[in-house]
Design a protein around this motif. Structure first.
Motif, mmCIF file in Angstrom:
data_model
loop_
_atom_site.group_PDB
_atom_site.id
_atom_site.type_symbol
_atom_site.label_atom_id
_atom_site.label_comp_id
_atom_site.label_asym_id
_atom_site.label_seq_id
_atom_site.Cartn_x
_atom_site.Cartn_y
_atom_site.Cartn_z
ATOM 1 N N LEU A 55 0.793 -1.228 0.000
ATOM 2 C CA LEU A 55 0.000 0.000 0.000
ATOM 3 C C LEU A 55 0.830 1.284 0.000
ATOM 4 N N PRO A 56 1.868 1.430 0.824
ATOM 5 C CA PRO A 56 2.638 2.687 0.789
ATOM 6 C C PRO A 56 3.190 3.018 -0.599
ATOM 7 N N ALA A 57 3.702 1.994 -1.295
ATOM 8 C CA ALA A 57 4.219 2.233 -2.643
ATOM 9 C C ALA A 57 3.091 2.563 -3.611
ATOM 10 N N LEU A 58 1.978 1.855 -3.499
ATOM 11 C CA LEU A 58 0.863 2.089 -4.420
ATOM 12 C C LEU A 58 0.285 3.490 -4.253
ATOM 13 N N LEU A 59 0.244 3.981 -3.021
ATOM 14 C CA LEU A 59 -0.307 5.315 -2.783
ATOM 15 C C LEU A 59 0.596 6.410 -3.330
ATOM 16 N N SER A 60 1.854 6.070 -3.618
ATOM 17 C CA SER A 60 2.765 7.057 -4.209
ATOM 18 C C SER A 60 2.710 7.062 -5.732
ATOM 19 N N TRP A 61 1.963 6.132 -6.308
ATOM 20 C CA TRP A 61 1.833 6.099 -7.765
ATOM 21 C C TRP A 61 1.074 7.330 -8.247
ATOM 22 N N PRO A 62 1.342 7.760 -9.479
ATOM 23 C CA PRO A 62 0.645 8.952 -9.996
ATOM 24 C C PRO A 62 -0.868 8.763 -10.015
ATOM 25 N N SER A 63 -1.567 9.841 -9.769
ATOM 26 C CA SER A 63 -3.027 9.813 -9.828
ATOM 27 C C SER A 63 -3.483 9.869 -11.279
ATOM 28 N N THR A 64 -4.579 9.173 -11.573
ATOM 29 C CA THR A 64 -5.173 9.247 -12.909
ATOM 30 C C THR A 64 -6.418 10.130 -12.914
ATOM 31 N N ASP A 65 -6.612 10.850 -11.826
ATOM 32 C CA ASP A 65 -7.745 11.780 -11.725
ATOM 33 C C ASP A 65 -7.389 13.055 -12.484
ATOM 34 N N ASN A 66 -7.991 13.231 -13.653
ATOM 35 C CA ASN A 66 -7.700 14.391 -14.493
ATOM 36 C C ASN A 66 -8.652 15.555 -14.260
ATOM 37 N N THR A 67 -9.434 15.476 -13.192
ATOM 38 C CA THR A 67 -10.323 16.593 -12.861
ATOM 39 C C THR A 67 -9.494 17.839 -12.593
ATOM 40 N N PRO A 68 -9.845 18.987 -13.174
ATOM 41 C CA PRO A 68 -9.064 20.207 -12.931
ATOM 42 C C PRO A 68 -8.907 20.496 -11.442
ATOM 43 N N ARG A 69 -7.686 20.830 -11.056
ATOM 44 C CA ARG A 69 -7.383 21.135 -9.657
ATOM 45 C C ARG A 69 -7.220 22.644 -9.496
ATOM 46 N N TYR A 70 -7.849 23.185 -8.475
ATOM 47 C CA TYR A 70 -7.753 24.614 -8.206
ATOM 48 C C TYR A 70 -7.235 24.829 -6.784
ATOM 49 N N SER A 71 -6.551 25.925 -6.603
ATOM 50 C CA SER A 71 -6.120 26.284 -5.255
ATOM 51 C C SER A 71 -7.317 26.851 -4.486
ATOM 52 N N TRP A 72 -7.130 27.021 -3.200
ATOM 53 C CA TRP A 72 -8.202 27.544 -2.351
ATOM 54 C C TRP A 72 -7.609 28.491 -1.323
ATOM 55 N N MET A 73 -8.424 29.403 -0.837
ATOM 56 C CA MET A 73 -7.964 30.382 0.139
ATOM 57 C C MET A 73 -8.258 29.884 1.548
ATOM 58 N N GLY A 74 -7.406 30.231 2.491
ATOM 59 C CA GLY A 74 -7.666 29.918 3.881
ATOM 60 C C GLY A 74 -8.595 30.964 4.488
ATOM 61 N N ARG A 75 -9.108 30.652 5.654
ATOM 62 C CA ARG A 75 -9.993 31.573 6.357
ATOM 63 C C ARG A 75 -9.176 32.709 6.973
ATOM 64 N N THR A 76 -9.582 33.936 6.716
ATOM 65 C CA THR A 76 -8.950 35.098 7.328
ATOM 66 C C THR A 76 -10.014 35.892 8.067
#
Length: 369
Positions: A55-76
């Motif tokens: 499992l540790p090695a498998l979890l380091s494999w590249p993700s195949t999730d091509n959903t666009p990734r966006y950053s997010w703001m923290g609470r201020t």
């Protein structure tokens, strides 16, 4: 005669056993799918068991999730006091205790001035004073500024100020809520969740809602689930923001000896193999091989590397009959477009054979053989 019947039944059994590949089945057996990978040099796909050790090695494999990734703001921290912005509409009431008549006319004490729109330059026009910058000020600060400017012309003047938010102090709630529309910001402490609540909330039928904020040329995005789970991610909205709530469109496919053969939506941000089993209604008690749950996944060529996937197609195998396999299943994530396949148990073929033999005996009895 009875011996002949038994002989014929035995012949049926032999015929069925030698033509097992033609037996009616709803899914393939594990060996039929993974057998081609036994020769690692010629196989065009790899087989990878999902175990706690791997499992540790498998979890380091590249993700195949091509959903666009966006950053997010923290609470201020925000302020309960709004700030005037371009587009806001200001109304003034000017009190002239000296009855100078400069603005209101002889003998008048009050001069109302309404619909003073803050210009793009952040200014309003006041007679005798001229253009006065108020953008970025709180209403109280703007009132004091206007009063000070007028005091040079009207000694002892008093000013009352009221403001209506314009586009610069309004957020557009575009879609994914019960009441989309433009929502004025009454202060600088309005968060994403409070805005969604003002808009009537998100319909329960919307699958794993995703929140996007369009702010100028930037796009921020996260899931509604993450905002519920982490209050420090409940960011402030700003005037001019456009907020869109959309469903999670990620899916995986379930086939074979499963409780449901269908395209399954992701109901939350991360779906593990164990989660997937619950979503598809488990595997068939009478047909499935619990040692042969397969996850078929395709990787792009750029993901192939040492210590990772070595083939573009990988078949992950999960053994649901062991604690090791079950623990691993609770941690190994399903990716969008994965195929979750429950293979058929060899026992099911034996049951099919005996069923055919039983029918043969029944037919023989009916015909008096």
């Amino acid at each position: 005669m009875r011996g002949i019947t038994l002989l014929r039944a035995a012949m049926v059994v032999m015929a069925v056993a030698t033509t097992g590949c033609s037996l009616p089945r709803g899914a393939a057996m594990q060996s039929e799918i993974t057998g081609a990978a036994r020769n690692a040099e010629t196989a065009d796909f790899a087989v990878q068991p999902v175990t706690r050790a791997a499992l540790p090695a498998l979890l380091s494999w590249p993700s195949t999730d091509n959903t666009p990734r966006y950053s997010w703001m923290g609470r201020t921290g925000g302020s309960s006091t709004p700030l005037l912005a371009a587009g806001d509409v200001i109304s003034l009431v000017i009190w002239d205790s000296a009855q100078s008549g400069l603005l209101a006319g002889p003998g008048a004490l009050v001069t109302p001035m309404s619909d003073l729109r803050v210009s793009g330059a952040g200014e309003i026009f006041i007679p005798y004073v001229g253009n006065l910058r108020v953008s970025g000020m709180s209403p109280d600060h703007a009132r004091e500024t206007i009063q000070t400017a007028l005091d040079g012309y009207i000694p002892g003047v008093q000013v009352q100020l009221a403001a209506q938010p314009g586009r610069g102090n309004t957020v557009d709630m575009v879609s994914g809520v019960a009441g989309p529309g433009a929502y004025p910001l009454v202060d600088r402490n309005t968060t994403v969740l409070s805005l969604i609540a003002q808009a009537g909330g998100v319909p329960a039928a919307l699958n794993n809602p995703r929140v996007k904020i369009f702010r100028g040329s930037k796009i921020y995005g996260t899931s509604l689930e993450s905002l519920y789970e982490s209050p420090d991610r409940d960011a402030l909205v700003l005037g001019g923001d456009r907020v869109i709530v959309t469903p999670d469109e990620r899916t995986f496919l379930a086939l074979g000896a499963t409780g449901s053969e269908a395209m399954i939506e992701f109901p939350k941000d991360t779906v593990t193999v164990a989660d997937a089993l619950s979503l598809i209604g488990g595997i068939s008690d009478s047909r499935a091989d619990p040692r042969g749950l397969l996850i078929l996944r395709s990787y792009p060529a750029s993901a192939l590397r040492s210590g990772g996937p070595t083939r573009a197609q990988v078949v992950f195998t999960v053994d649901l009959t062991s604690a090791d396999g079950l623990f691993a299943a609770s941690k190994f994530p399903i990716m969008p477009d994965d195929l979750v396949y429950a293979t058929e148990s060899p026992v099911a073929n034996i049951q099919t054979v005996f069923g055919l033999v039983g029918r043969a005996f029944g037919l023989s009895s009916t015909l008096g053989l």
